[in-house]
Design a protein around this motif. Structure first.
Motif, mmCIF file in Angstrom:
data_model
loop_
_atom_site.group_PDB
_atom_site.id
_atom_site.type_symbol
_atom_site.label_atom_id
_atom_site.label_comp_id
_atom_site.label_asym_id
_atom_site.label_seq_id
_atom_site.Cartn_x
_atom_site.Cartn_y
_atom_site.Cartn_z
ATOM 1 N N GLU A 75 -37.554 -7.305 19.581
ATOM 2 C CA GLU A 75 -37.110 -7.574 18.161
ATOM 3 C C GLU A 75 -36.119 -6.041 17.803
ATOM 4 O O GLU A 75 -35.146 -6.000 16.940
ATOM 5 C CB GLU A 75 -37.875 -7.742 17.240
ATOM 6 C CG GLU A 75 -38.476 -9.101 17.149
ATOM 7 C CD GLU A 75 -39.356 -9.378 16.178
ATOM 8 O OE1 GLU A 75 -39.988 -8.413 15.235
ATOM 9 O OE2 GLU A 75 -39.873 -10.622 15.953
ATOM 10 N N PRO A 98 -31.924 -3.721 15.925
ATOM 11 C CA PRO A 98 -32.477 -4.994 15.317
ATOM 12 C C PRO A 98 -31.872 -6.166 16.345
ATOM 13 O O PRO A 98 -30.613 -6.094 16.666
ATOM 14 C CB PRO A 98 -31.881 -5.390 14.220
ATOM 15 C CG PRO A 98 -31.943 -3.862 13.493
ATOM 16 C CD PRO A 98 -31.630 -2.947 14.669
ATOM 17 N N GLU A 124 -34.346 -12.339 16.105
ATOM 18 C CA GLU A 124 -34.147 -13.040 14.868
ATOM 19 C C GLU A 124 -34.107 -11.939 13.702
ATOM 20 O O GLU A 124 -33.806 -12.081 12.302
ATOM 21 C CB GLU A 124 -35.312 -13.799 14.417
ATOM 22 C CG GLU A 124 -36.582 -13.240 14.590
ATOM 23 C CD GLU A 124 -37.346 -13.305 15.527
ATOM 24 O OE1 GLU A 124 -38.742 -13.318 15.558
ATOM 25 O OE2 GLU A 124 -36.976 -13.448 16.679
ATOM 26 N N ARG A 180 -36.430 -7.414 8.193
ATOM 27 C CA ARG A 180 -36.032 -8.624 7.436
ATOM 28 C C ARG A 180 -35.497 -9.417 8.472
ATOM 29 O O ARG A 180 -34.470 -9.189 8.891
ATOM 30 C CB ARG A 180 -35.039 -8.445 6.221
ATOM 31 C CG ARG A 180 -34.696 -9.534 5.521
ATOM 32 C CD ARG A 180 -34.098 -9.273 4.299
ATOM 33 N NE ARG A 180 -32.682 -8.690 4.869
ATOM 34 C CZ ARG A 180 -31.416 -9.410 5.191
ATOM 35 N NH1 ARG A 180 -31.656 -10.606 5.335
ATOM 36 N NH2 ARG A 180 -30.448 -8.620 5.493
ATOM 37 N N LYS A 181 -36.098 -10.658 8.476
ATOM 38 C CA LYS A 181 -35.516 -11.784 9.562
ATOM 39 C C LYS A 181 -34.259 -12.445 8.998
ATOM 40 O O LYS A 181 -34.039 -12.499 7.753
ATOM 41 C CB LYS A 181 -36.590 -12.565 9.930
ATOM 42 C CG LYS A 181 -37.709 -12.328 10.626
ATOM 43 C CD LYS A 181 -38.984 -13.207 10.726
ATOM 44 C CE LYS A 181 -39.971 -12.608 11.670
ATOM 45 N NZ LYS A 181 -40.877 -13.420 12.061
ATOM 46 N N ARG A 182 -33.522 -12.936 9.793
ATOM 47 C CA ARG A 182 -32.201 -13.493 9.835
ATOM 48 C C ARG A 182 -32.410 -14.606 8.728
ATOM 49 O O ARG A 182 -33.291 -15.376 8.968
ATOM 50 C CB ARG A 182 -31.462 -13.995 10.987
ATOM 51 C CG ARG A 182 -30.031 -14.381 10.761
ATOM 52 C CD ARG A 182 -29.424 -14.572 12.305
ATOM 53 N NE ARG A 182 -28.875 -13.460 12.886
ATOM 54 C CZ ARG A 182 -29.588 -12.350 13.601
ATOM 55 N NH1 ARG A 182 -30.845 -12.484 14.001
ATOM 56 N NH2 ARG A 182 -29.158 -11.511 13.955
ATOM 57 N N GLY A 183 -31.815 -14.676 7.563
ATOM 58 C CA GLY A 183 -31.642 -16.015 6.580
ATOM 59 C C GLY A 183 -32.652 -15.915 5.820
ATOM 60 O O GLY A 183 -33.150 -16.780 5.066
ATOM 61 N N GLU A 203 -32.487 -9.159 11.322
ATOM 62 C CA GLU A 203 -31.177 -8.813 10.669
ATOM 63 C C GLU A 203 -31.024 -7.418 10.315
ATOM 64 O O GLU A 203 -30.229 -6.967 10.269
ATOM 65 C CB GLU A 203 -30.671 -10.112 9.420
ATOM 66 C CG GLU A 203 -29.394 -9.739 9.071
ATOM 67 C CD GLU A 203 -29.139 -10.860 8.247
ATOM 68 O OE1 GLU A 203 -27.985 -10.745 7.421
ATOM 69 O OE2 GLU A 203 -29.745 -11.959 8.150
ATOM 70 N N GLU A 204 -32.310 -6.993 9.689
ATOM 71 C CA GLU A 204 -31.925 -5.853 9.251
ATOM 72 C C GLU A 204 -33.617 -4.913 9.253
ATOM 73 O O GLU A 204 -34.387 -5.448 9.272
ATOM 74 C CB GLU A 204 -31.859 -5.774 7.521
ATOM 75 C CG GLU A 204 -31.621 -4.606 6.933
ATOM 76 C CD GLU A 204 -31.278 -4.845 5.230
ATOM 77 O OE1 GLU A 204 -31.115 -3.710 4.769
ATOM 78 O OE2 GLU A 204 -31.299 -5.840 5.070
#
Length: 140
Positions: free
Chosen positions: A53, A101, A104, A22-25, A106-107
Motif C-alpha cells: 500500500e 500510496p 487501494e 484513506r482508501k480510494r472511494g 488514495e491519500e
C-alpha cells in the motif's frame, strides 16, 4: 455482526507525526494496514500491507505489538474490525513523498495531535488508536 481480522500500524517518524491513509472511494482516514490472510500472522500481514500500500519495507522485528482493539468497520457495513495494532517507527522519513500510496490507498497524510481533529476518521482510529497515540506522545 461479522468480524474482519486486520493488522495495522501506528506508524511514526522522528518528528512524532503519525501516518493516516484513506482508501480510494472512501472518506475516513485510518492507520495503514489490512486484512490478515488465512494462515498468515498479524505481523506478516502488516509487513505485506505496508509494502503493497505504501512502498514501505520493514522487518517484522521493527513492529512492536501495542494491543488488540475492536470497532465498527468504517467502510464495510455490517462488519466489525478486530485489529492487532503495532507501533512502527521509521527513521529518515521526513517529507510527504517518503510513502507512495498504491493499491487501494488514495491519500496518505502525516498528522500530529493538533492536526487530527478536522479529519473524518474511522471509528477504530478515532476512539482507540489516536487516544493511544496521544498518550504515547505525552510519555504515558
Amino acid at each position: 455482526m461479522k468480524t474482519l481480522r486486520i493488522a495495522a500500524a501506528l506508524l511514526t517518524r522522528a518528528d512524532g507525526k503519525t501516518l493516516l491513509v484513506r482508501k480510494r472511494g472512501t472518506e475516513a482516514f485510518m492507520q495503514p494496514g489490512g486484512k490478515i490472510d488465512a494462515g498468515e500472522s498479524a505481523v506478516d500481514a502488516l509487513v505485506r500491507e505496508l509494502n503493497e500500500e505504501l512502498g514501505l519495507v520493514i522487518a517484522p522485528e521493527q513492529a512492536r505489538f501495542l494491543g488488540e482493539f475492536s470497532a465498527v468497520a468504517a467502510n464495510e457495513p455490517g462488519f466489525e474490525v478486530n485489529c492487532q495494532l503495532y507501533g512502527v517507527h521509521v527513521e529518515g522519513v521526513q517529507d510527504e513523498d517518503a510513502v507512495n500510496p498504491a493499491a487501494e490507498i488514495e491519500e496518505a497524510i502525516w498528522v500530529d495531535g493538533a492536526s487530527i481533529d478536522p479529519l473524518h476518521l474511522a471509528p477504530l482510529t478515532r476512539d482507540s488508536i489516536l487516544p493511544l497515540y496521544r498518550r504515547l506522545q505525552n510519555g504515558a
